[in-house]
Structures are given as structure tokens and as C-alpha cells.
Scaffold this motif. Sequence first.
Motif, PDB file in Angstrom:
ATOM      1  N   GLY A  98      -1.648  -1.945  -5.312  1.00 21.27           N
ATOM      2  CA  GLY A  98      -0.733  -2.969  -5.792  1.00 21.27           C
ATOM      3  C   GLY A  98      -1.387  -3.841  -6.835  1.00 21.27           C
ATOM      4  O   GLY A  98      -2.620  -3.884  -6.952  1.00 21.27           O
ATOM      5  N   LEU A 100      -1.684  -7.667  -7.979  1.00 25.15           N
ATOM      6  CA  LEU A 100      -1.494  -9.054  -7.578  1.00 25.15           C
ATOM      7  C   LEU A 100      -1.470  -9.920  -8.838  1.00 25.15           C
ATOM      8  O   LEU A 100      -2.419  -9.901  -9.617  1.00 25.15           O
ATOM      9  CB  LEU A 100      -2.644  -9.459  -6.657  1.00 25.15           C
ATOM     10  N   GLN A 106      -0.957 -10.923  -1.565  1.00 27.39           N
ATOM     11  CA  GLN A 106      -1.304  -9.634  -0.958  1.00 27.39           C
ATOM     12  C   GLN A 106      -1.639  -9.909   0.498  1.00 27.39           C
ATOM     13  O   GLN A 106      -2.562 -10.672   0.798  1.00 27.39           O
ATOM     14  CB  GLN A 106      -2.512  -9.031  -1.682  1.00 27.39           C
ATOM     15  N   TYR A 147      -0.284  -2.852   4.472  1.00 29.22           N
ATOM     16  CA  TYR A 147      -0.444  -3.667   3.274  1.00 29.22           C
ATOM     17  C   TYR A 147       0.926  -4.058   2.750  1.00 29.22           C
ATOM     18  O   TYR A 147       1.850  -3.251   2.758  1.00 29.22           O
ATOM     19  CB  TYR A 147      -1.220  -2.859   2.227  1.00 29.22           C
ATOM     20  N   ASP A 149       2.561  -6.104  -0.647  1.00 26.23           N
ATOM     21  CA  ASP A 149       2.394  -6.760  -1.930  1.00 26.23           C
ATOM     22  C   ASP A 149       3.646  -7.614  -2.158  1.00 26.23           C
ATOM     23  O   ASP A 149       4.737  -7.083  -2.355  1.00 26.23           O
ATOM     24  CB  ASP A 149       2.245  -5.703  -3.027  1.00 26.23           C
TER      25      ASP A 149
END
Length: 291
Positions: A98, A100, A106, A147, A149
Motif C-alpha cells: 500500500g 501511505l 496504515q 493489513y 490501508d
Amino acid sequence: MTTAPTPSEPEAVTHPRKIERLVTGMPTSDGAGVKLTRVISGNLQKRLDPYLMLDAFGSDDPDDYIAGFPNHPHRGFETVTYMIAGRMRHNDSHGHEGLLQNGGVQWMTAGRGLVHSELPEQEEGRMEGFQLWLNLPARDKLIEPSYRDIQSRDIPEARLDNGVRVRVVAGRSHGVEGAMQRPVTEPLYLDVHFDTAASFSQRLPATANAFIYVYRGSVSIGGQNVPVKHMAILGNDAQADGVVLESQGPASVLLIAGQPLGEPIAQYGPFVMNTQQELIQAVTDFQAGRF
């Protein structure tokens, strides 16, 4: 989800918390030499349970951040990286990736283990933000890594009648549900912005540990000033129902709270478990390539 200001619901605080103590972060470096300020370190982990670490970084000099954070492992906790300015690319060993960017978050759950990197995608300009480590309960230490994002546009905001703007990263504030919710630790993560002199009240469970970090301007709590680049640990009081922040001008403040786990903390660098034996197993698993 939208960041359009949401009509607020009042949060009356009748017994506000007071400041227990002020903390000045320690300058240090991490990763491949990124300069940062460590605001929460090991000596405060029990007091601020479930939070393990808070780093603040901010520089206009690329030499302070350009090397980033190459591949490194984690197990047993979550990292929350909030980018105020700049661009950082994330990759990890479970195939997550991803970008950021300004105002984004994140939220990474290391769980049973992963290897990841965070590298700048800029060669000049300002890089500024925070990384917070949130502990996982013993039952979740070895869950599957994950995870998320969260782009800036997906972080809900509330604007109060007095002009205070609140970005609700996690938890709930003034009737607005945050981008993230977590059971057990029930984290509250607010980015509170004052454009002028104003007051901001936030209800907090009496059982939660809580603190603020001022990164623009200054605020006061109960008449005690909290200057820029300082953390104020909020005292625990069984009768307290929240906190009241007062600003005499423009200011930006992180307000963070969470329910303590009350479990043993065993840490070895990027591994946070409950026992020494679990730490040994974490190192063994990492060295054997099981992350």
C-alpha cells in the motif's frame, strides 16, 4: 465513507481527568537511520497499557528519512502509522502492499509474524507522521497477519459548533464512528484540530489509560499547559468521565486511549509476547523463515 464534516453530538464531561505528568520524547533513530522522537518507550508500557510505543517523525531534510525502514520482522502486536505529510510505500511478506499518503493511516496486525518494509516515495519535501504500537491480547498473539490501508478520505471527521475538527481514526467521538474498531483494547485515536481559541471535551471510560500528544501549538488541561512536542499522561480516576482540552489559538493534538490488557509484556525488539519462551520461539520461527 466520507470525510465531510458530520453534525456533532455533545459529549458532556462533568469530572475531567487531570494531567499526571508531562513527558518529553527522546531523539533517536530507527530503520536505516530515520531520525525520530520516541515518545513512549519500554519504561511507560505498563503505565500506558495497551500501548507499547509511540514515535513521532518530522523533517524537511531528506537525509533524515530517505533510507526508510527496510525489511524487518514483527510478531504479537499491531502498528498504526499515521502520515501527516509525505508518501511511504509498504510491502510485507504476506503479499500486502500500500501507499501511505498525506492524512492516511496504515493499520497492520502483525499477529503470528510478518516481515515488512516502509520506504519513502519522495526524494524531497516534508515527511511527518506517527507510528503507534498497540499490543494484542495473549489469545490473539498468533492470529493471521492482516493489513488495512486507510486513505485520508476514508477517515470520518466531526466538526463541532465551536469550529474544532476531529479526525476519528479509531473509536468514537461526538457521535462519529472511527475508521477502525477493535475489541478488548477498544482503542480511541483522535486527531483534534483547533483553528482558534476553543474547548474540546471527550468522554473516556474510567478504566482506560489515556494520553495526549501536542504536535502543533499548545493546549491546557485543568489549567496546566501542554507545550508542543510534549505528551501529557492523563491521570486515572474512578470518578472521571473524560477530558477537556483548552486551546488559546491554533493547535493540533493526538488524543489516544485504550483498555489495559493487564497481561505480562515480554519484548525483544520487534517481537512482543507474554513470556520469555514465546520470545525464543518467535526468534526461532523468524530465523527459520516461518514469517
